[in-house]
Write an enzyme that holds these catalytic residues in place. Structure first.
Site, PDB file in Angstrom:
ATOM      1  N   ASP A  35       0.831  -1.201   0.000  1.00  0.00           N
ATOM      2  CA  ASP A  35       0.000   0.000   0.000  1.00  0.00           C
ATOM      3  C   ASP A  35       0.870   1.257   0.000  1.00  0.00           C
ATOM      4  OD1 ASP A  35      -2.095  -1.701   0.087  1.00  0.00           O
ATOM      5  OD2 ASP A  35      -2.788  -1.152   2.108  1.00  0.00           O
ATOM      6  N   SER A  84     -35.394  -8.271 -11.551  1.00  0.00           N
ATOM      7  CA  SER A  84     -35.155  -8.787 -10.212  1.00  0.00           C
ATOM      8  C   SER A  84     -34.940 -10.291 -10.311  1.00  0.00           C
ATOM      9  CB  SER A  84     -36.315  -8.447  -9.299  1.00  0.00           C
ATOM     10  OG  SER A  84     -37.501  -8.940  -9.863  1.00  0.00           O
ATOM     11  N   GLU A 115     -23.030 -18.415  -8.729  1.00  0.00           N
ATOM     12  CA  GLU A 115     -22.251 -17.297  -8.162  1.00  0.00           C
ATOM     13  C   GLU A 115     -22.720 -17.040  -6.743  1.00  0.00           C
ATOM     14  OE1 GLU A 115     -23.482 -14.001 -10.610  1.00  0.00           O
ATOM     15  OE2 GLU A 115     -22.967 -15.058 -12.447  1.00  0.00           O
ATOM     16  N   LYS A 117     -24.324 -14.779  -3.935  1.00  0.00           N
ATOM     17  CA  LYS A 117     -25.265 -13.662  -4.041  1.00  0.00           C
ATOM     18  C   LYS A 117     -24.806 -12.585  -3.069  1.00  0.00           C
ATOM     19  CE  LYS A 117     -30.040 -12.311  -4.064  1.00  0.00           C
ATOM     20  NZ  LYS A 117     -29.886 -11.219  -3.078  1.00  0.00           N
ATOM     21  N   ASP A 119     -24.495  -9.353  -0.883  1.00  0.00           N
ATOM     22  CA  ASP A 119     -25.497  -8.547  -0.199  1.00  0.00           C
ATOM     23  C   ASP A 119     -25.082  -7.084  -0.342  1.00  0.00           C
ATOM     24  OD1 ASP A 119     -27.754  -8.059   1.170  1.00  0.00           O
ATOM     25  OD2 ASP A 119     -27.014  -8.724   3.120  1.00  0.00           O
ATOM     26  N   GLU A 175     -22.888  -5.477  -8.490  1.00  0.00           N
ATOM     27  CA  GLU A 175     -23.230  -5.043  -7.127  1.00  0.00           C
ATOM     28  C   GLU A 175     -22.132  -4.150  -6.573  1.00  0.00           C
ATOM     29  OE1 GLU A 175     -25.966  -6.463  -4.763  1.00  0.00           O
ATOM     30  OE2 GLU A 175     -26.757  -6.903  -6.762  1.00  0.00           O
ATOM     31  N   TYR A 227     -21.811  -8.722 -12.576  1.00  0.00           N
ATOM     32  CA  TYR A 227     -22.486 -10.010 -12.746  1.00  0.00           C
ATOM     33  C   TYR A 227     -23.178 -10.162 -14.099  1.00  0.00           C
ATOM     34  CZ  TYR A 227     -26.791  -7.633 -11.094  1.00  0.00           C
ATOM     35  OH  TYR A 227     -27.841  -6.782 -10.937  1.00  0.00           O
ATOM     36  N   LYS A 315     -31.469 -18.710  -1.369  1.00  0.00           N
ATOM     37  CA  LYS A 315     -31.062 -17.928  -0.202  1.00  0.00           C
ATOM     38  C   LYS A 315     -30.728 -18.814   0.981  1.00  0.00           C
ATOM     39  CE  LYS A 315     -33.286 -13.800  -0.623  1.00  0.00           C
ATOM     40  NZ  LYS A 315     -33.456 -12.608  -0.152  1.00  0.00           N
ATOM     41  N   CYS A 409     -58.369   2.095  19.763  1.00  0.00           N
ATOM     42  CA  CYS A 409     -57.135   2.344  19.017  1.00  0.00           C
ATOM     43  C   CYS A 409     -56.175   3.153  19.890  1.00  0.00           C
ATOM     44  CB  CYS A 409     -57.460   3.112  17.735  1.00  0.00           C
ATOM     45  SG  CYS A 409     -55.988   3.749  16.911  1.00  0.00           S
ATOM     46  N   CYS A 412     -55.958   6.887  18.175  1.00  0.00           N
ATOM     47  CA  CYS A 412     -57.063   7.848  18.057  1.00  0.00           C
ATOM     48  C   CYS A 412     -58.243   7.518  18.966  1.00  0.00           C
ATOM     49  CB  CYS A 412     -57.528   7.950  16.602  1.00  0.00           C
ATOM     50  SG  CYS A 412     -58.453   6.501  16.057  1.00  0.00           S
ATOM     51  N   CYS A 427     -58.640  -0.594  13.497  1.00  0.00           N
ATOM     52  CA  CYS A 427     -59.152   0.634  14.069  1.00  0.00           C
ATOM     53  C   CYS A 427     -60.237   1.142  13.115  1.00  0.00           C
ATOM     54  CB  CYS A 427     -58.017   1.649  14.166  1.00  0.00           C
ATOM     55  SG  CYS A 427     -58.567   3.346  14.276  1.00  0.00           S
ATOM     56  N   CYS A 433     -57.862   8.770  12.176  1.00  0.00           N
ATOM     57  CA  CYS A 433     -56.781   8.243  13.012  1.00  0.00           C
ATOM     58  C   CYS A 433     -55.434   8.737  12.488  1.00  0.00           C
ATOM     59  CB  CYS A 433     -56.820   6.720  12.984  1.00  0.00           C
ATOM     60  SG  CYS A 433     -55.507   5.928  13.913  1.00  0.00           S
TER      61      CYS A 433
END
Ligand code: D41
Length: 694
Positions: A35, A84, A115, A117, A119, A175, A227, A315, A409, A412, A427, A433
């Protein structure tokens, strides 16, 4: 004294060297210098560019320190939607997925590209002539936010493509994420500086990418992993694995832990192997992704609504933890549903601190028999709301620790009711409300509805509590002085919110209908309604009973036609069932709802809905396609799903209203009719091009 020419050559060499080290570090994960050495090269380049500012090209690594802060993010429309991913948890769902695909493709065994996934957050990077032009977040998949200056600060995002023949235009998708150790270091730094710490690497990545000041993003250790490529040209690549290899040639990091696997057994083995290594991986993942490796097969499979049929996320199970219930509160939602919520002794689950967990409803709570003081199992998966799974150990259980649904409620004080046949306790206060008011305002302004940025929970709370806003219609009558007087609201942010409210005045009718928050009416149904009813008035005054019986009659008639071997006629409002019709009828019968709508569409203040000529359809850009003959790659269903995924319609027969005919082999009478009427005829390739807009 070095000459200018020498300086230029030296700067050029340094830039190349630094980029090469970035490549070794991020793409190959195999740095060859320390570095400190890297920093030395970097400072040297900075110094040359300081002495000769004309040498500081926009693509110089030194430009990664971040440019000037922005006012806000512009929205960008993705050239092709960012789809998606369908997801699954169980082995059986994976087996069913593979079986479905083998049947659709008529294949014995399918090779999948597997691959991790990540996050993180999905983004798209557009390069023209090898240079980074624009980068955007995924957003809702159709439009995202332009975060180019922020993405330019990331050393793993090439500013210039490498490789022997970079394409003239390419849109790379992937990602943005933060490695676990970088996240820990960042949090330590935040702590030392007295700044807010992040709950997990995903939140840290999201918060860092969405900074208006790119100089802040530049100091955050973000990474990009590619990806896929949008709108790949047909023919150049045969499979997904090749595309990923090509991406590395162009200078993009891709998942090192990817693998090619054969069939279900291969998929499940990959899942287990990665699962076993999960904790030791340098990045956070929430599962694995399988994609059919062959691109021709991917194309053949097409899409279902917004997700490709050829890919699936597998998942990992939601994480669980034990903690104590400190209390049980009741929250009131947008539709008045009362939800018991456990207040918990804070506990880390799946990388985030959890202090509240839902108990869903009274029935669920009684079944699980949760009392204050009990030790419970809490579960959290990804972005979903944490929930109480079961009681692990009972507490002391005095009668006072037992939960009772209140009769009034909590917000309210209206009466609450259990509607027969429903699990929810509601309610009865409606928009009287404040809790329901707040929730309905938040829904109205949410991204997928009217998309009013800046109108979040804190602001809505204040607006309702101070009685400045009672219904969405009041938003369009807010004054600068009223907003500027609120907590954490300067002149400028008040103006920003007002501008954003103004910007929302010309919504797509479907978004507007969705924004009204009619119980049960989600985005898809709102689209169907917008398509069917040409004006808001027609929707408001619809005779739902008559529509329901008309629908029924057409259904019956279709059944008869089918027996006789005749083609079915389209059923109006397909997808809007009797329960939804009931809900619509109830909503539009309420006088106060009608009053709010009237004030909302007041031309002087409110929302302007474009009146549309009947033939233009809901979105004037929506076209009518007719399919005929067999296409080389796409099945009929796949072609139809793809066209509809882009917001267009597919009709059964050619008429003057047809915009395009898509013809394959053995096209017959429909093609002739199209020629007669002068309607443009497309082949499969043209169709892709047209939909994808080039
Ligand atoms: O690692 C990921 N999170 C990931 C996301 C991945 N490895 N592959 C992905 N592939 C796709 C398709 C197949 C639709 C191109 C994705 C995503 N999509 C995705 N990310 C966010 C929404 C969709």
């Amino acid at each position: 004294m070095t000459s200018f020419a020498q300086a230029r050559a030296h700067a050029e060499a340094l830039r190349k060297e630094i980029s090469a080290h970035d490549y070794r570090y991020y793409v190959l994960d195999d740095p060859t210098i320390s570095d400190a050495e890297y920093d030395r090269l970097f400072s040297e380049l900075v110094e040359i560019e300081r002495l000769h500012p004309e040498l500081a090209t926009v693509d110089s690594p030194t430009q990664r320190v971040g440019s000037v802060p922005q006012e806000g993010f512009a929205t960008v429309r993705h050239s092709t939607p960012m789809l998606s991913l369908g997801n699954a948890f169980e082995d059986d769902e994976i087996r069913a997925f593979d079986k479905r695909l083998r049947e659709a493709l008529g294949a014995e065994i399918i090779d999948y590209a597997a691959e991790p996934k990540f996050d993180g957050l999905a983004v798209s990077l557009v390069y023209e002539h090898g240079r980074l032009q624009r980068g955007a977040t995924r957003g809702d998949g159709t439009t995202g936010e332009d975060v180019t200056p922020n993405l330019r600060t990331m050393r793993s995002v090439p500013l210039v493509l490498s490789g022997s023949a970079p394409p003239r235009e390419i849109e790379v998708r992937g990602e943005v994420l933060m490695y676990k150790r970088d996240f820990q270091r960042l949090n330590a730094r935040q702590r030392d500086a007295g700044e807010k710490e992040f709950a997990n690497p995903r939140n840290a990545a999201a918060g860092s990418l969405r900074q208006l000041d790119p100089r802040i993003t530049a100091r955050r250790p973000l990474r990009f992993v590619g990806y896929g490529v949008a709108a790949l040209e047909n023919g150049r690549w045969q499979n997904h694995a090749e595309v990923l290899d090509w991406l590395t040639e162009l200078g993009f990091p891709v998942a090192r832990d990817r693998s090619l696997v054969a069939g279900v057994e291969g998929m499940l083995e990959y899942y287990r192997t990665i699962g076993a290594r999960r904790e030791r991986l340098p990045y956070a993942i929430d599962g694995v992704v399988y994609k059919v490796n062959r691109l021709d097969w991917q194309r053949m499979l097409g899409f279902v609504s917004r997700a490709p049929r050829f890919a699936l996320a597998h998942k990992f199970p939601a994480e669980e933890a034990l903690t104590e219930v400190l209390g049980i509160d009741v929250q009131v939602g947008r539709t008045g549903a009362l939800t018991p919520v456990a207040r918990l002794k804070p506990v880390f689950v799946g990388g985030a601190k959890v202090t509240n967990a839902t108990l869903h409803n009274e029935e669920d709570l009684l079944r699980k028999d949760v009392w204050v003081g009990d030790t419970v199992v809490v579960r959290r998966a990804g972005d979903v709301i944490p929930e109480v799974v079961r009681v692990q150990q009972k507490g002391r259980r005095d009668e006072s620790d037992r939960f009772r649904m209140p009769a009034l409620c909590p917000v309210c004080r209206s009466e609450v009711v259990r509607v027969p046949g429903e699990v929810a306790t509601r309610c009865t206060g409606g928009l009287f409300c404040d809790a329901q008011r707040k929730q309905s305002l938040l829904h109205f302004s949410s991204r997928r509805a009217m998309d009013i940025e800046g109108l979040g929970e804190r602001l809505v709370d204040q607006l309702v509590d101070r009685n400045l806003v009672r219904t969405p219609a009041d938003l369009y009558r807010l004054k600068h002085a009223e907003l500027a007087g609120l907590e954490r609201m300067g002149d400028k942010s008040a103006q920003n919110v007002l501008d954003n409210i103004q910007k929302s005045r010309h919504p797509h009718p479907a978004r507007f209908i969705f924004a009204l928050g009619i119980p049960g009416i989600g985005e898809e149904v709102a689209k169907i309604l917008a398509r069917h009813f040409r004006t808001l008035g027609a929707l408001e005054t619809a005779d739902w009973k008559r529509l329901a019986s008309e629908k029924e009659a057409i259904r019956k008639d279709n059944a008869r036609r089918k027996k006789r071997g005749e083609a079915a006629v389209p059923v109006p409002l397909e997808g809007v069932g009797p329960e939804l019709m009931n809900s619509l009828e109830k909503f539009f019968r309420e006088l106060h709802n009608r009053d709010v709508i009237m004030r909302l569409v007041d031309p002087a203040f409110g929302v302007v809905l474009e009146a549309r000529p009947p033939e233009a359809g809901p979105a004037s850009a929506a076209k009518t396609f007719v399919l005929t003959g067999s296409l080389p790659n796409l099945s009929r269903d796949a072609a139809k799903a793809m066209i509809e995924a882009w917001g267009h319609r597919v009709a059964g027969s050619v008429s003057k209203k047809t915009d395009y005919v898509v013809a394959g082999d053995d096209a017959g009478a429909k093609l002739e009719k199209a020629r007669e009427l002068g309607i443009p005829v497309l082949d499969e390739n043209d169709l892709h091009k047209l939909l994808e807009g080039h």
